[in-house]
Design a protein around this motif. Structure first.
Motif, mmCIF file in Angstrom:
data_model
loop_
_atom_site.group_PDB
_atom_site.id
_atom_site.type_symbol
_atom_site.label_atom_id
_atom_site.label_comp_id
_atom_site.label_asym_id
_atom_site.label_seq_id
_atom_site.Cartn_x
_atom_site.Cartn_y
_atom_site.Cartn_z
ATOM 1 N N LEU A 123 0.808 -1.211 0.000
ATOM 2 C CA LEU A 123 0.000 0.000 0.000
ATOM 3 C C LEU A 123 0.846 1.269 0.000
ATOM 4 C CD1 LEU A 123 -2.943 0.975 0.063
ATOM 5 C CD2 LEU A 123 -2.853 0.850 2.557
ATOM 6 N N ASP A 124 2.072 1.198 0.500
ATOM 7 C CA ASP A 124 2.867 2.436 0.607
ATOM 8 C C ASP A 124 3.328 2.962 -0.749
ATOM 9 O OD1 ASP A 124 5.998 0.994 1.897
ATOM 10 O OD2 ASP A 124 4.996 0.812 -0.047
ATOM 11 N N GLU A 125 3.030 2.250 -1.810
ATOM 12 C CA GLU A 125 3.320 2.754 -3.152
ATOM 13 C C GLU A 125 2.205 3.652 -3.672
ATOM 14 O OE1 GLU A 125 4.028 -0.629 -5.603
ATOM 15 O OE2 GLU A 125 5.830 -1.244 -4.529
ATOM 16 N N TYR A 126 1.119 3.739 -2.907
ATOM 17 C CA TYR A 126 -0.073 4.434 -3.374
ATOM 18 C C TYR A 126 -0.571 5.462 -2.374
ATOM 19 C CZ TYR A 126 -0.244 0.467 -6.538
ATOM 20 O OH TYR A 126 0.071 -0.479 -7.480
ATOM 21 N N ALA A 127 -1.226 6.482 -2.904
ATOM 22 C CA ALA A 127 -2.048 7.341 -2.064
ATOM 23 C C ALA A 127 -3.321 6.582 -1.713
ATOM 24 C CB ALA A 127 -2.385 8.633 -2.802
ATOM 25 N N ILE A 128 -3.956 6.961 -0.622
ATOM 26 C CA ILE A 128 -5.224 6.342 -0.221
ATOM 27 C C ILE A 128 -6.320 7.400 -0.281
ATOM 28 C CG2 ILE A 128 -6.499 5.139 1.583
ATOM 29 C CD1 ILE A 128 -3.789 4.289 2.770
ATOM 30 N N GLY A 129 -7.294 7.139 -1.102
ATOM 31 C CA GLY A 129 -8.458 8.006 -1.162
ATOM 32 C C GLY A 129 -9.604 7.386 -0.398
ATOM 33 N N TRP A 130 -10.371 8.228 0.286
ATOM 34 C CA TRP A 130 -11.600 7.790 0.948
ATOM 35 C C TRP A 130 -12.770 8.454 0.221
ATOM 36 C CZ3 TRP A 130 -12.106 4.087 4.590
ATOM 37 C CH2 TRP A 130 -10.956 3.675 5.277
ATOM 38 N N SER A 132 1.203 8.861 -0.368
ATOM 39 C CA SER A 132 1.819 7.560 -0.091
ATOM 40 C C SER A 132 2.694 7.598 1.165
ATOM 41 C CB SER A 132 2.630 7.083 -1.291
ATOM 42 O OG SER A 132 3.620 8.046 -1.626
ATOM 43 N N SER A 133 3.359 8.710 1.386
ATOM 44 C CA SER A 133 4.225 8.827 2.567
ATOM 45 C C SER A 133 3.449 9.249 3.810
ATOM 46 C CB SER A 133 5.322 9.852 2.312
ATOM 47 O OG SER A 133 4.766 11.148 2.179
ATOM 48 N N GLY A 134 2.250 9.752 3.595
ATOM 49 C CA GLY A 134 1.463 10.283 4.706
ATOM 50 C C GLY A 134 1.754 11.731 5.029
ATOM 51 N N SER A 135 2.610 12.365 4.259
ATOM 52 C CA SER A 135 3.027 13.734 4.574
ATOM 53 C C SER A 135 2.021 14.779 4.108
ATOM 54 C CB SER A 135 4.380 14.038 3.938
ATOM 55 O OG SER A 135 4.301 13.930 2.525
ATOM 56 N N SER A 136 1.096 14.381 3.249
ATOM 57 C CA SER A 136 0.138 15.329 2.695
ATOM 58 C C SER A 136 -1.270 14.749 2.752
ATOM 59 C CB SER A 136 0.500 15.652 1.242
ATOM 60 O OG SER A 136 -0.450 16.494 0.650
ATOM 61 N N THR A 137 -2.220 15.564 3.190
ATOM 62 C CA THR A 137 -3.619 15.139 3.230
ATOM 63 C C THR A 137 -4.496 16.237 2.634
ATOM 64 O OG1 THR A 137 -3.844 16.018 5.478
ATOM 65 C CG2 THR A 137 -3.397 13.649 5.279
ATOM 66 N N SER A 138 -5.645 15.839 2.184
ATOM 67 C CA SER A 138 -6.630 16.788 1.683
ATOM 68 C C SER A 138 -8.012 16.295 2.077
ATOM 69 C CB SER A 138 -6.524 16.951 0.169
ATOM 70 O OG SER A 138 -6.749 15.722 -0.477
ATOM 71 N N TYR A 139 -8.939 17.251 2.211
ATOM 72 C CA TYR A 139 -10.279 16.911 2.684
ATOM 73 C C TYR A 139 -11.326 17.702 1.921
ATOM 74 C CZ TYR A 139 -7.606 15.063 6.561
ATOM 75 O OH TYR A 139 -6.701 14.353 7.318
ATOM 76 N N ALA A 140 -12.491 17.082 1.776
ATOM 77 C CA ALA A 140 -13.635 17.807 1.251
ATOM 78 C C ALA A 140 -14.073 18.854 2.275
ATOM 79 C CB ALA A 140 -14.781 16.840 0.970
ATOM 80 N N VAL A 141 -14.640 19.929 1.792
ATOM 81 C CA VAL A 141 -15.103 20.988 2.677
ATOM 82 C C VAL A 141 -16.109 20.451 3.701
ATOM 83 C CG1 VAL A 141 -16.423 23.151 2.745
ATOM 84 C CG2 VAL A 141 -14.664 22.805 0.995
ATOM 85 N N SER A 142 -16.910 19.500 3.265
ATOM 86 C CA SER A 142 -17.977 18.964 4.116
ATOM 87 C C SER A 142 -17.456 18.223 5.346
ATOM 88 C CB SER A 142 -18.877 18.031 3.305
ATOM 89 O OG SER A 142 -18.114 16.990 2.719
#
Length: 119
Positions: free
Chosen positions: A29-36, A53-63
């Motif tokens: 899994l560490d070769e990939y980003a994880i989307g929810w 993939s490294s966990g250093s960056s995240t993004s979120y929906a406004v909701s």
């Protein structure tokens, strides 16, 4: 066989919390980003979060921003979505996915786990 398996869904009261897990098998899994992602009946699918993939960056929906937190443990080949201050409108089937990057194409899709927020 590469697959993602989500767990941790269930029934929770408004204001409550749940933590979803996304366990990978058959690939690293560490070769990939994880989307929810989530999809409620009669509504379009929404991407709620992505973690690099490294966990250093995240993004979120406004909701969900400020209420949901994505994380990952690459040693366990698992991603997580911590959901706090849940609202009835968060009720949906939640899926995780392995993405080439958070802006890249989807590689593997999980089967989903149901989250129901209700009094």
């Amino acid at each position: 066989q590469s697959q993602l398996v989500e767990s941790g869904g269930g029934l929770v009261q408004p204001g409550g919390s749940l933590r979803l897990s996304c366990a990978a098998s058959g690939f690293t899994l560490d070769e990939y980003a994880i989307g929810w992602f989530r999809q409620a009946p009669g509504k379009e699918r929404e991407r709620v979060s992505c973690i690099s993939s490294s966990g250093s960056s995240t993004s979120y929906a406004v909701s969900v921003k400020g209420r949901f937190t994505a994380s990952r443990d690459n040693a366990k080949n698992t991603g997580y979505l911590q959901m706090n201050s849940l609202k009835p409108e968060d009720t949906a089937e939640y899926h995780c996915a392995a993405l080439m990057t958070c802006s890249g194409y989807l590689r593997i899709w999980g089967q989903g786990t149901l989250v129901t927020v209700s009094p």
